[in-house]
Each structure stands twice: as structure tokens, then as C-alpha cells.
Design a protein around this motif. Structure first.
Motif, short mmCIF file in Angstrom:
data_model
loop_
_atom_site.label_atom_id
_atom_site.label_comp_id
_atom_site.label_asym_id
_atom_site.label_seq_id
_atom_site.Cartn_x
_atom_site.Cartn_y
_atom_site.Cartn_z
N ALA A 6 -27.15 -60.21 15.16
CA ALA A 6 -28.42 -58.89 15.35
C ALA A 6 -27.81 -57.23 15.74
O ALA A 6 -28.28 -56.57 15.29
CB ALA A 6 -29.04 -59.52 15.56
N CYS A 61 -34.58 -50.65 5.56
CA CYS A 61 -33.82 -51.94 6.17
C CYS A 61 -34.61 -53.86 5.83
O CYS A 61 -35.89 -53.39 6.50
CB CYS A 61 -33.08 -52.03 7.22
N ILE A 102 -32.59 -57.01 21.74
CA ILE A 102 -33.08 -57.80 20.58
C ILE A 102 -32.97 -59.74 20.99
O ILE A 102 -34.39 -60.25 20.26
CB ILE A 102 -31.10 -58.26 19.89
N HIS A 156 -27.72 -49.13 12.12
CA HIS A 156 -28.54 -47.88 11.90
C HIS A 156 -28.42 -47.11 13.30
O HIS A 156 -28.84 -46.61 13.92
CB HIS A 156 -29.95 -48.84 12.65
N HIS A 167 -25.48 -56.06 13.12
CA HIS A 167 -26.16 -55.26 12.41
C HIS A 167 -26.63 -53.46 12.66
O HIS A 167 -26.05 -52.70 12.53
CB HIS A 167 -26.95 -55.77 11.64
N ALA A 168 -27.16 -53.95 13.83
CA ALA A 168 -27.82 -52.64 14.19
C ALA A 168 -27.16 -51.60 15.05
O ALA A 168 -27.29 -49.76 14.50
CB ALA A 168 -28.79 -52.86 15.88
N CYS A 206 -34.69 -57.68 10.84
CA CYS A 206 -35.02 -56.07 10.97
C CYS A 206 -35.86 -54.94 9.77
O CYS A 206 -36.42 -53.98 10.78
CB CYS A 206 -33.69 -55.09 10.12
N SER A 214 -37.78 -48.16 9.78
CA SER A 214 -36.15 -47.20 9.56
C SER A 214 -36.21 -46.30 8.13
O SER A 214 -36.61 -46.61 7.62
CB SER A 214 -35.06 -48.05 9.74
#
Length: 74
Positions: A45, A27, A65, A53, A48-49, A18, A23
Motif C-alpha cells: 500500500a 483510484c 496506512i 499518488h 502504491h501511495a 484506496c 483523489s
């Protein structure tokens, strides 16, 4: 801490980093998985995104990704 202390097996690993992307949260999360677990890595991933985010979950995010994963040999 050396990589040996993590107990990772040798071979090809995939990395979602990341920190490669700017960002607001600055991150630096890195997620790794053996190449044989690529879909699990993409799932983690993507979660997480979305959760961290604010990205939208879906096929486009998973594709994006998959395209930015790095490959390393241990």
C-alpha cells in the motif's frame, strides 16, 4: 465472480482500500492480505501511495496506512 473462485483461505484478512479516500485519479485499488502478512500489505500500500499518488515514503506513511486498514473474516 464469487470469493471462493479467488482461492482465498478463511480467517482474518486486512484490506487497504484506496477508494475510501478522494483523489484526483479517482483510484479504486483494493489490496488484501491475511492478517499474518500485515507488514507485506503495508509495504504494498505504501508503494502504491508513493508511486501513484505522490506521497512521501517513510514511517509516517506506514503508520497512517496501518491505522486505516479494515479487517474482514472470510
Amino acid at each position: 465472480m464469487g470469493i471462493d473462485r479467488l482461492g482465498l483461505t478463511g480467517g482474518k484478512w486486512l484490506v487497504a482500500n484506496c477508494g475510501k479516500f478522494p483523489s484526483e485519479k479517482n483510484c479504486k485499488l483494493v489490496i488484501m492480505a491475511p492478517a499474518s502478512q500485515k507488514e507485506d500489505l503495508i509495504d504494498a500500500a505504501a508503494t502504491h501511495a508513493v508511486e501513484t499518488h505522490g506521497h512521501t515514503r517513510g514511517a509516517t506513511l506506514r503508520k497512517d496506512i496501518a491505522e486505516i486498514l479494515d479487517s474482514i473474516e472470510l
